[in-house]
Design a protein around this motif. Structure first.
Motif, PDB file in Angstrom:
ATOM      1  N   ALA B  81      27.380  39.245  38.564  1.00 53.60           N
ATOM      2  CA  ALA B  81      27.369  40.241  39.634  1.00 53.60           C
ATOM      3  C   ALA B  81      27.276  39.556  40.990  1.00 53.60           C
ATOM      4  N   GLU B  82      26.400  38.557  41.091  1.00 53.45           N
ATOM      5  CA  GLU B  82      26.254  37.796  42.336  1.00 53.45           C
ATOM      6  C   GLU B  82      27.563  37.096  42.695  1.00 53.45           C
ATOM      7  N   PHE B  83      28.203  36.571  41.671  1.00 53.46           N
ATOM      8  CA  PHE B  83      29.421  35.758  41.834  1.00 53.46           C
ATOM      9  C   PHE B  83      30.515  36.519  42.574  1.00 53.46           C
ATOM     10  N   VAL B  84      30.656  37.825  42.268  1.00 58.92           N
ATOM     11  CA  VAL B  84      31.746  38.598  42.872  1.00 58.92           C
ATOM     12  C   VAL B  84      31.283  39.507  43.996  1.00 58.92           C
ATOM     13  N   LYS B  85      29.965  39.528  44.215  1.00 62.98           N
ATOM     14  CA  LYS B  85      29.408  40.507  45.152  1.00 62.98           C
ATOM     15  C   LYS B  85      30.072  40.464  46.525  1.00 62.98           C
ATOM     16  N   ASP B  86      30.239  39.266  47.065  1.00 59.87           N
ATOM     17  CA  ASP B  86      30.728  39.194  48.436  1.00 59.87           C
ATOM     18  C   ASP B  86      32.230  38.992  48.528  1.00 59.87           C
ATOM     19  N   LEU B  87      32.901  39.079  47.402  1.00 58.92           N
ATOM     20  CA  LEU B  87      34.347  38.895  47.424  1.00 58.92           C
ATOM     21  C   LEU B  87      35.025  40.237  47.647  1.00 58.92           C
ATOM     22  N   ASN B  88      36.036  40.252  48.539  1.00 57.88           N
ATOM     23  CA  ASN B  88      36.790  41.499  48.655  1.00 57.88           C
ATOM     24  C   ASN B  88      37.882  41.521  47.583  1.00 57.88           C
ATOM     25  N   ASP B  89      38.617  42.640  47.508  1.00 57.47           N
ATOM     26  CA  ASP B  89      39.577  42.832  46.412  1.00 57.47           C
ATOM     27  C   ASP B  89      40.642  41.745  46.384  1.00 57.47           C
ATOM     28  N   ASP B  90      41.086  41.317  47.583  1.00 61.06           N
ATOM     29  CA  ASP B  90      42.141  40.311  47.600  1.00 61.06           C
ATOM     30  C   ASP B  90      41.627  38.954  47.174  1.00 61.06           C
ATOM     31  N   GLU B  91      40.408  38.652  47.573  1.00 62.14           N
ATOM     32  CA  GLU B  91      39.825  37.364  47.182  1.00 62.14           C
ATOM     33  C   GLU B  91      39.659  37.292  45.667  1.00 62.14           C
ATOM     34  N   VAL B  92      39.250  38.407  45.074  1.00 62.36           N
ATOM     35  CA  VAL B  92      39.106  38.429  43.615  1.00 62.36           C
ATOM     36  C   VAL B  92      40.459  38.236  42.952  1.00 62.36           C
ATOM     37  N   LYS B  93      41.479  38.841  43.547  1.00 59.41           N
ATOM     38  CA  LYS B  93      42.813  38.723  42.955  1.00 59.41           C
ATOM     39  C   LYS B  93      43.285  37.273  42.955  1.00 59.41           C
ATOM     40  N   VAL B  94      43.075  36.588  44.069  1.00 63.75           N
ATOM     41  CA  VAL B  94      43.507  35.188  44.168  1.00 63.75           C
ATOM     42  C   VAL B  94      42.763  34.324  43.154  1.00 63.75           C
ATOM     43  N   LEU B  95      41.467  34.586  43.038  1.00 65.17           N
ATOM     44  CA  LEU B  95      40.647  33.846  42.077  1.00 65.17           C
ATOM     45  C   LEU B  95      41.134  34.100  40.657  1.00 65.17           C
ATOM     46  N   PHE B  96      41.474  35.359  40.409  1.00 67.50           N
ATOM     47  CA  PHE B  96      41.939  35.771  39.089  1.00 67.50           C
ATOM     48  C   PHE B  96      43.258  35.086  38.741  1.00 67.50           C
ATOM     49  N   LEU B  97      44.166  35.034  39.714  1.00 66.04           N
ATOM     50  CA  LEU B  97      45.446  34.374  39.470  1.00 66.04           C
ATOM     51  C   LEU B  97      45.255  32.885  39.225  1.00 66.04           C
ATOM     52  N   ALA B  98      44.307  32.302  39.948  1.00 67.57           N
ATOM     53  CA  ALA B  98      44.005  30.882  39.731  1.00 67.57           C
ATOM     54  C   ALA B  98      43.477  30.668  38.320  1.00 67.57           C
ATOM     55  N   ALA B  99      42.585  31.552  37.890  1.00 67.23           N
ATOM     56  CA  ALA B  99      42.039  31.437  36.530  1.00 67.23           C
ATOM     57  C   ALA B  99      43.148  31.582  35.501  1.00 67.23           C
ATOM     58  N   ASN B 100      44.109  32.444  35.796  1.00 66.66           N
ATOM     59  CA  ASN B 100      45.243  32.638  34.897  1.00 66.66           C
ATOM     60  C   ASN B 100      46.081  31.370  34.823  1.00 66.66           C
ATOM     61  N   TYR B 101      46.351  30.792  35.993  1.00 68.04           N
ATOM     62  CA  TYR B 101      47.137  29.550  36.046  1.00 68.04           C
ATOM     63  C   TYR B 101      46.436  28.425  35.298  1.00 68.04           C
ATOM     64  N   LEU B 102      45.122  28.349  35.483  1.00 71.87           N
ATOM     65  CA  LEU B 102      44.354  27.282  34.849  1.00 71.87           C
ATOM     66  C   LEU B 102      44.104  27.554  33.368  1.00 71.87           C
ATOM     67  N   ASP B 103      44.466  28.783  32.915  1.00 77.85           N
ATOM     68  CA  ASP B 103      44.224  29.171  31.523  1.00 77.85           C
ATOM     69  C   ASP B 103      42.733  29.047  31.213  1.00 77.85           C
ATOM     70  N   ALA B 104      41.924  29.529  32.136  1.00 83.87           N
ATOM     71  CA  ALA B 104      40.465  29.478  31.979  1.00 83.87           C
ATOM     72  C   ALA B 104      40.019  30.835  31.451  1.00 83.87           C
ATOM     73  N   ASN B 105      39.911  30.911  30.138  1.00 84.26           N
ATOM     74  CA  ASN B 105      39.811  32.201  29.476  1.00 84.26           C
ATOM     75  C   ASN B 105      38.598  33.040  29.871  1.00 84.26           C
ATOM     76  N   LYS B 106      37.449  32.442  29.894  1.00 89.78           N
ATOM     77  CA  LYS B 106      36.237  33.223  30.141  1.00 89.78           C
ATOM     78  C   LYS B 106      36.237  33.822  31.534  1.00 89.78           C
ATOM     79  N   LEU B 107      36.611  32.991  32.518  1.00 87.73           N
ATOM     80  CA  LEU B 107      36.658  33.472  33.890  1.00 87.73           C
ATOM     81  C   LEU B 107      37.749  34.526  34.036  1.00 87.73           C
ATOM     82  N   PHE B 108      38.870  34.297  33.351  1.00 84.62           N
ATOM     83  CA  PHE B 108      39.984  35.249  33.387  1.00 84.62           C
ATOM     84  C   PHE B 108      39.531  36.627  32.927  1.00 84.62           C
ATOM     85  N   GLU B 109      38.838  36.691  31.804  1.00 87.04           N
ATOM     86  CA  GLU B 109      38.410  37.986  31.261  1.00 87.04           C
ATOM     87  C   GLU B 109      37.387  38.657  32.165  1.00 87.04           C
ATOM     88  N   PHE B 110      36.473  37.859  32.682  1.00 85.62           N
ATOM     89  CA  PHE B 110      35.461  38.414  33.566  1.00 85.62           C
ATOM     90  C   PHE B 110      36.102  39.012  34.815  1.00 85.62           C
TER      91      PHE B 110
END
Lengths: 394, 160
Positions: B81-110
């Protein structure tokens, strides 16, 4: 060197279908229904069978609202009014909807609601009695013949699980029959007939249940393989759908013997059967911990006096009114109509309220008159959740 | 938590170079969680600085922070909860795409779940813009869909 698949579009913020599928499969049904109109691709994704299966696994069903069915009057003609009270209302507006089953070919009486699928039947008298099993969210339905003798008092309950094939379900038709033996008094029994969506056939069960009391609030609640109906005599008729065995579970009796149970209903919460009663001791919510041991645990309890103090505008003089009306069991002053997922739809005098047990919060839902009631007896209420499930075969 | 006894991974760090040229260090055990990185290591060796063209210096530290917590088994609901608290929607999206590119499964699902939660209360227009999706329905088709959707009632106002 191994090639790593990189979608160059990701840099522009355009996500590929797999990724969209993953995100959307975690979204609740209600917003997903709106998202169907985002684009053709999204419409196809959200309507896709394997997507729906993934979405059902990833999300939990939210209570969306209450279906309120006016019950027939003495003349044994069905009343066609069906209303819907949503749990969330914009800006606290009192929203009541009629014509919610307008997509079906005729007026109906609602019989059961289970995980977003609703079972209804033709209004009697009818030239061609039919049973409908439908999903209001996508307006799909299937129909089957309602074979005579069609009793206006009979109950048809819906047993529906997502775990198996989403479009598989069973219907259990319960009738109360009287068998006269040589003595003056007849003995009453419940009989059971089962319909299986796979075989598309009805079959009479050999199981019967001896019970002198009739069902009230005529709706069967399906929890974990069992169907439950509340009866007039403080017992809960329970039917194991798979094993076709019935039993009668006594309702919980609070310690004080002086208690006159005024009004009650049953419902599901956290996968367990709950029993909600209103009496002079207040509102009690019990949870059935162990079905075969008849073990009930008190989950929540609130004195009528506390309701008066916390909500003086709604519940002036509540306790006295409740006690006065306890003589008349057909129209109690405070009547719990439906309980699901910790939320209780309760009628107090001529107003309807939704009590959130978890938050200990009571909100006014609407006035009883907004439901356009035609009968004086309490309506039958069903909880409803939105799902994407399709009833059509693959 | 006890580190693995294998000498090749116990305290080895891997150098990662972002698309905008910055270099970050992560532990080899964290790198294992990002399958794309691990594949690059397998192909290029673990002594070379691994280039990550599609991940940038804004996101990578956050991802490294997540996996640092993961390898010590400290990821809790509160931490997430703390990890995403201060992120806006676009920042989360960029992080999510990075996790997808890196094939980092746990972060991707979260992050996928977090985006799903954020979208629930948003309008159709917002969601279209967020995903960069073109509306290819005709106005007639769209109004018919809006009529049928979500169990439409008489007299209900359109959503925002």
């Amino acid at each position: 060197m191994k090639m790593i698949k990189v979608d160059n579009n990701e840099n522009e913020g355009c996500l590929n279908t797999d990724v969209i599928f993953d995100i959307l499969s975690r979204v609740l049904a209600k917003p997903l229904l709106s998202m169907k109109c985002i684009s053709r691709e999204w419409h196809n994704i959200i309507s896709n069978r394997s997507f729906i299966k993934a979405q059902l696994q990833n999300t939990k069903l939210d209570l969306n609202g209450f279906i309120v069915q006016d019950r027939y009057m003495i003349s044994k003609r069905d009343i066609k009014t069906v209303s819907y009270i949503p749990v969330e209302s914009k800006n606290g507006a009192k929203v009541v909807h009629q014509m919610v089953f307008g997509f079906l070919p005729e007026d109906v009486v609602v019989l059961a609601s289970c995980k977003g699928i609703v079972c209804c039947r033709s209004c009697l008298p009818s030239p061609n009695p039919t049973i409908y099993v439908c999903n209001p969210s996508n307006r799909e339905w299937i129909q089957l013949k309602w074979s005579p003798p069609c009793d206006i008092t009979e109950s048809i309950a819906l047993a529906f699980d997502f775990d198996f094939e989403p479009s598989k379900f069973k219907l259990v038709r319960v009738k109360c029959i009287e068998l006269n033996n040589n003595e003056d008094e007849g003995d009453f029994f419940f009989t059971f007939e089962l319909y299986c969506s796979e075989t598309k056939a009805w079959r009479k069960s050999t199981e019967i249940c001896n019970c002198k009391d009739d069902m009230i609030k005529n709706r069967g609640i399906y929890i974990g393989g069992f169907l439950h109906w509340l009866t007039e005599g403080d017992q809960i008729l329970t039917f194991d759908v798979e094993k076709e065995m019935s039993l009668l579970i006594p309702v919980p009796v609070p310690p004080a013997n002086e208690l006159r149970i005024v009004a009650a209903c049953i419902g599901e919460y956290e996968g367990r059967l709950h029993y909600v009663q209103v009496s002079e001791q207040g509102l009690h919510v019990w949870c059935l911990e162990d079905l075969f041991e008849f073990k009930w645990i008190l989950k929540d309890c609130k004195l009528l006096e506390n309701f008066e103090v916390e909500y003086p505008r709604f519940f002036f003089n509540l306790k006295n009114r409740v006690l006065e009306s306890s003589e008349d069991t057909t129209n109690p002053w405070m009547n719990p109509l439906c309980f699901k997922d910790g939320k209780l739809l309760i009628k107090v005098s001529a107003e309807l309220y939704i009590y959130d047990m978890k938050k200990d919060k009571m909100v006014h839902a609407c006035s009883f008159l907004q439901l356009k009631p035609q009968s004086m007896s309490h309506p039958t209420v069903f909880p409803f959740s939105l799902t994407l499930v399709s009833l059509k075969d693959a | 938590m006890a580190q693995e006894a294998s000498s090749s991974t116990s305290s080895k760090t891997i150098s990662l170079k972002t698309g905008d040229g910055e270099i970050f260090e992560i532990e080899a055990s964290a790198a294992k969680q990002m399958k794309t990185v691990q594949r690059l290591i397998d192909d290029l060796g673990d002594d070379i600085t691994i280039p990550l063209h599609n991940v940038f210096s804004k996101e990578l530290p956050k991802i490294i922070e997540y996996y640092k917590k993961d390898i010590t088994g400290e990821i809790t609901k509160d931490f997430e909860a703390e990890f995403v608290k201060d992120l806006n929607d676009d920042e989360v999206k960029v992080l999510f795409l990075a996790a997808n590119y890196l094939d980092a499964n746990k972060l991707f699902e979260f992050l996928s779940q977090n985006i799903a939660d954020r979208l629930e209360s948003k309008s159709v227009e917002y969601v279209r813009k967020y995903f960069g999706v073109e509306n290819d329905f005709t106005p007639e088709e769209e109004s018919k869909l809006r009529e049928e959707r979500a169990w439409s009632f008489r007299g209900i106002k359109e959503d925002e």
